[in-house]
Scaffold this motif. Structure first.
Motif, PDB file in Angstrom:
ATOM      1  N   ARG A   1      45.473  40.329  51.939  1.00 32.98           N
ATOM      2  CA  ARG A   1      44.936  41.065  50.803  1.00 32.98           C
ATOM      3  C   ARG A   1      45.965  40.998  49.693  1.00 32.98           C
ATOM      4  O   ARG A   1      47.165  41.129  49.948  1.00 32.98           O
ATOM      5  CB  ARG A   1      44.650  42.517  51.182  1.00 32.98           C
ATOM      6  CG  ARG A   1      43.473  42.660  52.131  1.00 32.98           C
ATOM      7  CD  ARG A   1      43.282  44.095  52.595  1.00 32.98           C
ATOM      8  NE  ARG A   1      44.464  44.603  53.268  1.00 32.98           N
ATOM      9  CZ  ARG A   1      44.775  44.334  54.536  1.00 32.98           C
ATOM     10  NH1 ARG A   1      44.011  43.565  55.259  1.00 32.98           N
ATOM     11  NH2 ARG A   1      45.868  44.843  55.084  1.00 32.98           N
ATOM     12  N   LYS A   2      45.509  40.785  48.458  1.00 30.80           N
ATOM     13  CA  LYS A   2      46.411  40.674  47.321  1.00 30.80           C
ATOM     14  C   LYS A   2      45.995  41.678  46.256  1.00 30.80           C
ATOM     15  O   LYS A   2      44.810  41.801  45.932  1.00 30.80           O
ATOM     16  CB  LYS A   2      46.366  39.262  46.708  1.00 30.80           C
ATOM     17  CG  LYS A   2      46.795  38.152  47.644  1.00 30.80           C
ATOM     18  CD  LYS A   2      48.289  38.058  47.721  1.00 30.80           C
ATOM     19  CE  LYS A   2      48.707  36.811  48.485  1.00 30.80           C
ATOM     20  NZ  LYS A   2      50.144  36.668  48.545  1.00 30.80           N
TER      21      LYS A   2
ATOM     22  N   LEU B   1      33.821  30.444  39.173  1.00 27.51           N
ATOM     23  CA  LEU B   1      33.530  31.155  40.424  1.00 27.51           C
ATOM     24  C   LEU B   1      33.574  30.202  41.620  1.00 27.51           C
ATOM     25  O   LEU B   1      34.098  30.557  42.683  1.00 27.51           O
ATOM     26  CB  LEU B   1      32.174  31.839  40.339  1.00 27.51           C
ATOM     27  CG  LEU B   1      32.045  32.937  39.282  1.00 27.51           C
ATOM     28  CD1 LEU B   1      30.609  33.449  39.225  1.00 27.51           C
ATOM     29  CD2 LEU B   1      33.025  34.066  39.544  1.00 27.51           C
ATOM     30  N   ALA B   2      33.065  28.989  41.436  1.00 33.23           N
ATOM     31  CA  ALA B   2      33.086  28.000  42.523  1.00 33.23           C
ATOM     32  C   ALA B   2      34.518  27.626  42.885  1.00 33.23           C
ATOM     33  O   ALA B   2      34.841  27.476  44.078  1.00 33.23           O
ATOM     34  CB  ALA B   2      32.291  26.762  42.119  1.00 33.23           C
ATOM     35  N   MET B   3      35.389  27.500  41.882  1.00 37.71           N
ATOM     36  CA  MET B   3      36.786  27.162  42.164  1.00 37.71           C
ATOM     37  C   MET B   3      37.492  28.307  42.878  1.00 37.71           C
ATOM     38  O   MET B   3      38.284  28.085  43.797  1.00 37.71           O
ATOM     39  CB  MET B   3      37.516  26.803  40.871  1.00 37.71           C
ATOM     40  CG  MET B   3      38.986  26.432  41.067  1.00 37.71           C
ATOM     41  SD  MET B   3      39.316  25.097  42.263  1.00 37.71           S
ATOM     42  CE  MET B   3      38.505  23.713  41.473  1.00 37.71           C
ATOM     43  N   ILE B   4      37.205  29.532  42.480  1.00 33.00           N
ATOM     44  CA  ILE B   4      37.787  30.684  43.175  1.00 33.00           C
ATOM     45  C   ILE B   4      37.420  30.620  44.653  1.00 33.00           C
ATOM     46  O   ILE B   4      38.281  30.761  45.528  1.00 33.00           O
ATOM     47  CB  ILE B   4      37.316  32.002  42.525  1.00 33.00           C
ATOM     48  CG1 ILE B   4      37.962  32.174  41.144  1.00 33.00           C
ATOM     49  CG2 ILE B   4      37.624  33.195  43.431  1.00 33.00           C
ATOM     50  CD1 ILE B   4      37.382  33.305  40.315  1.00 33.00           C
ATOM     51  N   SER B   5      36.166  30.367  44.948  1.00 36.92           N
ATOM     52  CA  SER B   5      35.721  30.268  46.343  1.00 36.92           C
ATOM     53  C   SER B   5      36.354  29.072  47.051  1.00 36.92           C
ATOM     54  O   SER B   5      36.780  29.174  48.206  1.00 36.92           O
ATOM     55  CB  SER B   5      34.201  30.162  46.410  1.00 36.92           C
ATOM     56  OG  SER B   5      33.605  31.347  45.933  1.00 36.92           O
TER      57      SER B   5
ATOM     58  N   ILE C   1      39.453  32.337  48.150  1.00 41.63           N
ATOM     59  CA  ILE C   1      39.506  33.719  47.684  1.00 41.63           C
ATOM     60  C   ILE C   1      38.126  34.346  47.896  1.00 41.63           C
ATOM     61  O   ILE C   1      37.115  33.785  47.514  1.00 41.63           O
ATOM     62  CB  ILE C   1      39.938  33.786  46.209  1.00 41.63           C
ATOM     63  CG1 ILE C   1      41.401  33.346  46.105  1.00 41.63           C
ATOM     64  CG2 ILE C   1      39.734  35.177  45.635  1.00 41.63           C
ATOM     65  CD1 ILE C   1      41.918  33.250  44.694  1.00 41.63           C
ATOM     66  N   ARG C   2      38.120  35.521  48.491  1.00 37.76           N
ATOM     67  CA  ARG C   2      36.886  36.255  48.775  1.00 37.76           C
ATOM     68  C   ARG C   2      37.054  37.702  48.306  1.00 37.76           C
ATOM     69  O   ARG C   2      38.169  38.206  48.181  1.00 37.76           O
ATOM     70  CB  ARG C   2      36.585  36.270  50.271  1.00 37.76           C
ATOM     71  CG  ARG C   2      36.570  34.916  50.955  1.00 37.76           C
ATOM     72  CD  ARG C   2      35.325  34.096  50.625  1.00 37.76           C
ATOM     73  NE  ARG C   2      35.326  32.822  51.302  1.00 37.76           N
ATOM     74  CZ  ARG C   2      35.830  31.693  50.813  1.00 37.76           C
ATOM     75  NH1 ARG C   2      36.408  31.676  49.644  1.00 37.76           N
ATOM     76  NH2 ARG C   2      35.782  30.561  51.496  1.00 37.76           N
ATOM     77  N   ASN C   3      35.941  38.374  48.106  1.00 36.88           N
ATOM     78  CA  ASN C   3      35.930  39.805  47.762  1.00 36.88           C
ATOM     79  C   ASN C   3      36.876  40.120  46.603  1.00 36.88           C
ATOM     80  O   ASN C   3      37.703  41.017  46.683  1.00 36.88           O
ATOM     81  CB  ASN C   3      36.262  40.661  48.993  1.00 36.88           C
ATOM     82  CG  ASN C   3      35.235  40.489  50.088  1.00 36.88           C
ATOM     83  OD1 ASN C   3      34.046  40.427  49.811  1.00 36.88           O
ATOM     84  ND2 ASN C   3      35.680  40.383  51.317  1.00 36.88           N
ATOM     85  N   TYR C   4      36.710  39.366  45.540  1.00 35.92           N
ATOM     86  CA  TYR C   4      37.585  39.468  44.374  1.00 35.92           C
ATOM     87  C   TYR C   4      36.994  40.478  43.391  1.00 35.92           C
ATOM     88  O   TYR C   4      35.844  40.371  42.991  1.00 35.92           O
ATOM     89  CB  TYR C   4      37.696  38.092  43.718  1.00 35.92           C
ATOM     90  CG  TYR C   4      38.669  37.952  42.580  1.00 35.92           C
ATOM     91  CD1 TYR C   4      39.609  38.917  42.269  1.00 35.92           C
ATOM     92  CD2 TYR C   4      38.648  36.810  41.795  1.00 35.92           C
ATOM     93  CE1 TYR C   4      40.503  38.756  41.225  1.00 35.92           C
ATOM     94  CE2 TYR C   4      39.538  36.631  40.748  1.00 35.92           C
ATOM     95  CZ  TYR C   4      40.459  37.613  40.467  1.00 35.92           C
ATOM     96  OH  TYR C   4      41.336  37.454  39.440  1.00 35.92           O
TER      97      TYR C   4
ATOM     98  N   GLU D   1      40.856  39.049  48.761  1.00 36.39           N
ATOM     99  CA  GLU D   1      41.270  38.634  50.090  1.00 36.39           C
ATOM    100  C   GLU D   1      41.463  37.121  50.065  1.00 36.39           C
ATOM    101  O   GLU D   1      40.606  36.396  49.562  1.00 36.39           O
ATOM    102  CB  GLU D   1      40.214  38.995  51.123  1.00 36.39           C
ATOM    103  CG  GLU D   1      40.006  40.476  51.283  1.00 36.39           C
ATOM    104  CD  GLU D   1      38.821  40.812  52.167  1.00 36.39           C
ATOM    105  OE1 GLU D   1      38.018  39.911  52.506  1.00 36.39           O
ATOM    106  OE2 GLU D   1      38.679  41.996  52.518  1.00 36.39           O
ATOM    107  N   TYR D   2      42.587  36.680  50.609  1.00 31.65           N
ATOM    108  CA  TYR D   2      42.869  35.247  50.700  1.00 31.65           C
ATOM    109  C   TYR D   2      42.642  34.813  52.142  1.00 31.65           C
ATOM    110  O   TYR D   2      43.274  35.333  53.061  1.00 31.65           O
ATOM    111  CB  TYR D   2      44.304  34.940  50.254  1.00 31.65           C
ATOM    112  CG  TYR D   2      44.643  33.483  50.416  1.00 31.65           C
ATOM    113  CD1 TYR D   2      44.021  32.522  49.620  1.00 31.65           C
ATOM    114  CD2 TYR D   2      45.528  33.059  51.392  1.00 31.65           C
ATOM    115  CE1 TYR D   2      44.289  31.178  49.793  1.00 31.65           C
ATOM    116  CE2 TYR D   2      45.807  31.716  51.561  1.00 31.65           C
ATOM    117  CZ  TYR D   2      45.189  30.781  50.764  1.00 31.65           C
ATOM    118  OH  TYR D   2      45.451  29.441  50.933  1.00 31.65           O
ATOM    119  N   HIS D   3      41.726  33.858  52.336  1.00 30.65           N
ATOM    120  CA  HIS D   3      41.329  33.422  53.668  1.00 30.65           C
ATOM    121  C   HIS D   3      41.833  32.025  54.017  1.00 30.65           C
ATOM    122  O   HIS D   3      41.374  31.436  54.986  1.00 30.65           O
ATOM    123  CB  HIS D   3      39.800  33.468  53.809  1.00 30.65           C
ATOM    124  CG  HIS D   3      39.259  34.858  53.852  1.00 30.65           C
ATOM    125  ND1 HIS D   3      38.917  35.487  55.021  1.00 30.65           N
ATOM    126  CD2 HIS D   3      39.027  35.760  52.867  1.00 30.65           C
ATOM    127  CE1 HIS D   3      38.478  36.713  54.766  1.00 30.65           C
ATOM    128  NE2 HIS D   3      38.533  36.897  53.460  1.00 30.65           N
ATOM    129  N   GLY D   4      42.755  31.499  53.240  1.00 26.12           N
ATOM    130  CA  GLY D   4      43.289  30.168  53.508  1.00 26.12           C
ATOM    131  C   GLY D   4      44.582  30.222  54.290  1.00 26.12           C
ATOM    132  O   GLY D   4      44.992  31.262  54.793  1.00 26.12           O
TER     133      GLY D   4
END
Length: 109
Positions: free
Chosen positions: A3-4, A30-34, A38-41, A57-60
């Motif tokens: 989480r950031k 938005l597509a680049m963020i995904s 990055i989720r739940n921004y 949330e960073y999922h990478g």
């Protein structure tokens, strides 16, 4: 998953513009963020102090690489060029930061 939380100032004369921009974020941004895991921004605004707080949330597995990928994207660069004049970075941010990263001191799931 990490989480950031990050914070930055918002210029008072740019509040309406910033809200307008974020009511219709460009689909490619938005597509680049995904694509950068990055989720739940969310971005929150605290007035009258005019402070923006972002949470995601960073999922990478390689945050630096994903942020470099995002920074290299021409559409994202255009988006930032539109948004950055609205923002006022904190004087206390670390070298190299635009948004100041925050330490998570509490979480409850």
């Amino acid at each position: 998953m990490e989480r950031k939380g990050m914070v930055i100032g918002l210029r008072p004369e740019k509040i309406a513009e910033y809200k307008r921009l974020h009511a219709a974020v460009w689909p490619d941004v938005l597509a680049m963020i995904s694509a950068c895991n990055i989720r739940n921004y969310s971005i929150f605004l605290k007035e009258p102090e005019n402070v923006l707080f972002s949470f995601f949330e960073y999922h990478g597995s390689d945050f630096a690489a994903d942020m470099a990928k995002m920074a290299a994207d021409p559409t994202t660069q255009e988006w930032w060029a539109v948004c950055m004049p609205c923002q006022q970075p904190l004087d206390t941010r670390k070298d190299g930061e635009w948004w100041a990263e925050m330490e998570e001191v509490f979480f409850h799931a």
